[in-house]
Design a protein around this motif. Structure first.
Motif, PDB file in Angstrom:
ATOM      1  N   MET A   1       0.782   3.939  -3.039  1.00 44.14           N
ATOM      2  CA  MET A   1       0.489   5.324  -2.803  1.00 44.14           C
ATOM      3  C   MET A   1       1.652   6.259  -3.248  1.00 44.14           C
ATOM      4  O   MET A   1       1.227   7.120  -3.923  1.00 44.14           O
ATOM      5  CB  MET A   1       0.540   5.599  -1.139  1.00 44.14           C
ATOM      6  N   MET A   2       2.834   5.726  -3.482  1.00 45.07           N
ATOM      7  CA  MET A   2       3.931   6.658  -4.023  1.00 45.07           C
ATOM      8  C   MET A   2       3.772   6.439  -5.661  1.00 45.07           C
ATOM      9  O   MET A   2       3.799   7.640  -6.572  1.00 45.07           O
ATOM     10  CB  MET A   2       5.167   6.057  -3.774  1.00 45.07           C
ATOM     11  N   LEU A   3       3.260   5.522  -6.142  1.00 44.85           N
ATOM     12  CA  LEU A   3       3.059   5.152  -7.768  1.00 44.85           C
ATOM     13  C   LEU A   3       1.719   6.070  -7.828  1.00 44.85           C
ATOM     14  O   LEU A   3       1.984   6.738  -9.092  1.00 44.85           O
ATOM     15  CB  LEU A   3       2.688   4.073  -8.011  1.00 44.85           C
TER      16      LEU A   3
ATOM     17  N   MET B   1       9.301  -1.918  -2.540  1.00 42.37           N
ATOM     18  CA  MET B   1       8.867  -3.336  -2.778  1.00 42.37           C
ATOM     19  C   MET B   1      10.087  -4.238  -2.998  1.00 42.37           C
ATOM     20  O   MET B   1      10.422  -5.448  -2.645  1.00 42.37           O
ATOM     21  CB  MET B   1       8.151  -3.578  -4.135  1.00 42.37           C
ATOM     22  N   LEU B   2      11.201  -3.710  -3.413  1.00 41.03           N
ATOM     23  CA  LEU B   2      12.663  -4.243  -3.711  1.00 41.03           C
ATOM     24  C   LEU B   2      13.167  -4.739  -2.350  1.00 41.03           C
ATOM     25  O   LEU B   2      13.465  -5.855  -1.886  1.00 41.03           O
ATOM     26  CB  LEU B   2      13.689  -3.373  -4.175  1.00 41.03           C
ATOM     27  N   ALA B   3      13.057  -3.612  -1.202  1.00 36.60           N
ATOM     28  CA  ALA B   3      13.291  -3.817   0.265  1.00 36.60           C
ATOM     29  C   ALA B   3      12.671  -4.959   0.747  1.00 36.60           C
ATOM     30  O   ALA B   3      13.366  -5.890   1.710  1.00 36.60           O
ATOM     31  CB  ALA B   3      13.650  -2.720   0.767  1.00 36.60           C
TER      32      ALA B   3
ATOM     33  N   PRO C   1      -9.173   7.288   1.872  1.00 32.68           N
ATOM     34  CA  PRO C   1      -7.906   7.640   2.461  1.00 32.68           C
ATOM     35  C   PRO C   1      -6.555   7.611   1.922  1.00 32.68           C
ATOM     36  O   PRO C   1      -5.503   8.318   1.871  1.00 32.68           O
ATOM     37  CB  PRO C   1      -8.029   7.079   3.929  1.00 32.68           C
ATOM     38  N   PHE C   2      -6.534   6.513   1.205  1.00 36.78           N
ATOM     39  CA  PHE C   2      -5.185   6.015   0.301  1.00 36.78           C
ATOM     40  C   PHE C   2      -5.157   7.180  -0.899  1.00 36.78           C
ATOM     41  O   PHE C   2      -3.931   7.530  -0.948  1.00 36.78           O
ATOM     42  CB  PHE C   2      -5.143   4.665  -0.111  1.00 36.78           C
TER      43      PHE C   2
ATOM     44  N   ILE D   1       0.797  -1.147   0.142  1.00 35.32           N
ATOM     45  CA  ILE D   1      -0.170  -0.035  -0.199  1.00 35.32           C
ATOM     46  C   ILE D   1       0.927   1.351  -0.013  1.00 35.32           C
ATOM     47  O   ILE D   1       0.522   2.068  -0.929  1.00 35.32           O
ATOM     48  CB  ILE D   1      -0.921  -0.053   1.310  1.00 35.32           C
ATOM     49  N   VAL D   2       1.805   1.415   0.807  1.00 33.00           N
ATOM     50  CA  VAL D   2       2.961   2.331   0.778  1.00 33.00           C
ATOM     51  C   VAL D   2       3.256   2.453  -0.610  1.00 33.00           C
ATOM     52  O   VAL D   2       3.647   3.710  -1.186  1.00 33.00           O
ATOM     53  CB  VAL D   2       4.090   2.110   1.928  1.00 33.00           C
TER      54      VAL D   2
END
Length: 546
Positions: free
Chosen positions: A93-95, A442-444, A416-417, A89-90
């Motif tokens: 949100m950036m995408l 996602m990589l991390a 909210p997102f 989700i985080v």
């Protein structure tokens, strides 16, 4: 599992070709150079190819799954499902924020409103559009948006590549008192012997200026920003850190960008949702291959447009602006050393330097392409929150989320997102940057356990948990522990990697035809330039491999 190959291929391509891969791409290639922008579509296209080779068919074979966290939950349990869901989700949100920036900038430019207003209007439109449908409606509308976006962007990019002349800034003709760097440039512009610099060739004022005492009558004239000219592409930019001399080359960050996008994007919720919905494993696999090739074909030509944009709105153009209180010795400039790129340069190019219908088509195409990614991001976040997180509370709140109200819960949770993503877009206001941050997350956290699902004989829930937590913690710690000045340049030892300093002198630059007493001498009036030092990318790679 009903989507045919052509739908899968086009929707996967549509998800990767958005304002990040287009507007962010050309902005980076305009401000810096070709490979700085091209890294985005190259990374995204490679991601689809890798997904086709290693994951797509396996994902499609999973039965009874709705989201990517469902797949991981089967191997690693509910705790890992929740952690992965939160990370996803985080990330999205950036995408979403990156695409809202792109759409907002275009809306603001076309409608004559502020960028903030454009971002909020775009957010409202995309949210209403998304919650009125679902996965299949989004998938099929992605096709229409993809066709509109791809066609407009392809036509625009190739029209500019074919018709723009020159395709990159040529050697600077200069201005009165300008000293040419070599004999070839002198001959090209019919230079004359300098008055104060021995054995040098200068701007021909008598030929180019109707009134030698009035610089405004000189034509051609420019800012002398490209003494020997620029190129569309420096072929060694990805192998030689000095290829852009006298300017720094973000060679490490460019390679890191490709890696982050190529591998981090493998855990993209929208990509894998399309693979799950494909008719067969082969359909999912070949859809990824076709979508990846589409991404290369559409995205990479946009990087060539960066050099064309520099011709019209670069440092040698009549629109150029420079920061007065800056110096840089390697450029010979005691003041006005730093060029200030126009953040709307590409939009100016589309609306002033191309045919009106082509520019309009391209703008509509970028917005359409962004819509296809933005709606998928909103849908994915709502689905993951309601299906993978809220359902974990069943033991405390029975039937909080049930098959009957799952769609309503997903739609409500998108509010909210979407608001959070809009706030990020309003605050950060960067396209390509937010895309990389999205898949850095996602990589991390997700990619290593995802690969283990299908390519490790007995994947361990404990190992997956440790992998995810260590990746997240390492990434967060290094984000604040490593030096970062915001320029994305490692501290190499050469002078090309010095930052701009404050104005050093009121005397003339070193390439002016004036007496030595009136010319800047860096030895007596040094330009205090700190060394560029930014380890962005190191943290991403260390977090993944750790």
């Amino acid at each position: 599992k009903s989507l045919p190959l052509w739908i899968v291929a086009m929707t996967l391509g549509a998800q990767s070709v958005d304002s990040n891969a287009l507007l962010g791409n050309v902005d980076l290639s305009y401000k810096y150079h070709f490979w700085d922008g091209a890294c985005i579509p190259i990374g995204l296209g490679l991601s689809l190819l890798l997904n086709g080779f290693f994951l797509a068919s396996h994902i499609n074979k999973e039965e009874g799954v709705l989201t990517l966290p469902d797949v991981l939950s089967r191997r690693y349990g509910k705790v890992h499902e929740v952690i992965i869901s939160c990370a996803s989700i985080v990330s999205f949100m950036m995408l979403l924020a990156g695409n809202l920036v792109g759409m907002g900038v275009i809306c603001a430019y076309v409608w004559g409103i502020s960028t903030a207003s454009g971002v909020w209007i775009s957010s409202a439109i995309v949210w209403v559009y998304t919650v009125s449908g679902g996965l299949f409606s989004v998938a099929y509308t992605d096709v229409a948006q993809g066709v509109m976006g791809w066609s407009g962007c392809i036509v625009c990019a190739f029209w500019l590549i074919k018709n723009a002349s020159p395709s990159a800034p040529p050697p600077s003709v200069g201005f009165p008192l300008y000293v040419y760097p070599d004999e070839a440039t002198c001959t090209q512009f019919q230079g004359v012997p300098c008055e104060n610099v021995p054995d040098a060739c200068c701007y021909n004022t008598e030929l180019w200026c109707s009134d030698v005492d009035d610089v405004g009558t000189c034509s051609p004239i420019d800012n002398g920003a490209y003494p020997v000219g620029d190129q569309r592409v420096f072929n060694d930019q990805m192998t030689d850190r000095l290829s852009l001399s006298p300017f720094p080359n973000a060679i490490f960050w460019n390679w890191a960008t490709i890696f982050i996008l190529a591998f981090g994007n493998l855990a993209a919720l929208d990509f894998q949702a399309r693979c799950m919905a494909a008719k067969t494993p082969q359909t999912a696999k070949y859809g990824c291959f076709i979508g990846g090739l589409f991404t290369f074909f559409i995205g990479i030509p946009f990087s060539y447009v960066g050099s064309i944009t520099r011709v019209y709105y670069g440092p040698d153009s009549i629109h150029a602006e420079f920061a007065a209180d800056t110096c840089l010795e390697i450029l010979g400039l005691p003041t006005c050393g730093q060029w200030v790129p126009d953040p709307l340069a590409f939009l100016h190019l589309l609306t002033h330097e191309t045919k009106a219908w082509i520019g309009a088509w391209c703008l509509v195409g970028i917005v359409a392409a962004s819509m296809s990614t933005a709606d998928g991001a909103i849908l994915a976040m709502g689905t993951v929150w309601s299906h993978n997180i809220m359902r974990q509370a069943d033991s405390y709140y029975p039937d909080l989320v049930s098959p009957k109200n799952l769609l309503l819960a997903a739609r409500l949770s998108t509010i909210p997102f979407t608001l959070a993503a809009t706030l990020i877009a309003w605050k950060v206001n960067k396209t390509g940057y937010l895309l990389i941050v999205a898949f850095d997350v996602m990589l991390a956290s997700v990619v290593a356990p995802l690969f283990a699902c299908f390519h490790v004989k007995n994947p361990s829930p404990r190992a997956a948990f440790c992998s995810t937590i260590s990746g997240i913690v390492t990434r967060v710690v290094l984000e604040f522990a490593l030096p970062k000045d915001g320029f994305l340049i490692l501290p190499f030892k050469e002078d090309e990697f010095l930052d701009y300093g404050s104005a050093a002198s009121s005397l003339f630059p070193t390439f002016f035809d004036v007496v030595d007493a009136d010319k800047w001498d860096p030895a007596t009036e040094p330009c205090d330039s700190p060394r560029l030092e930014d380890y962005t990318g190191v943290d991403s790679l260390v977090a993944f491999f750790y």
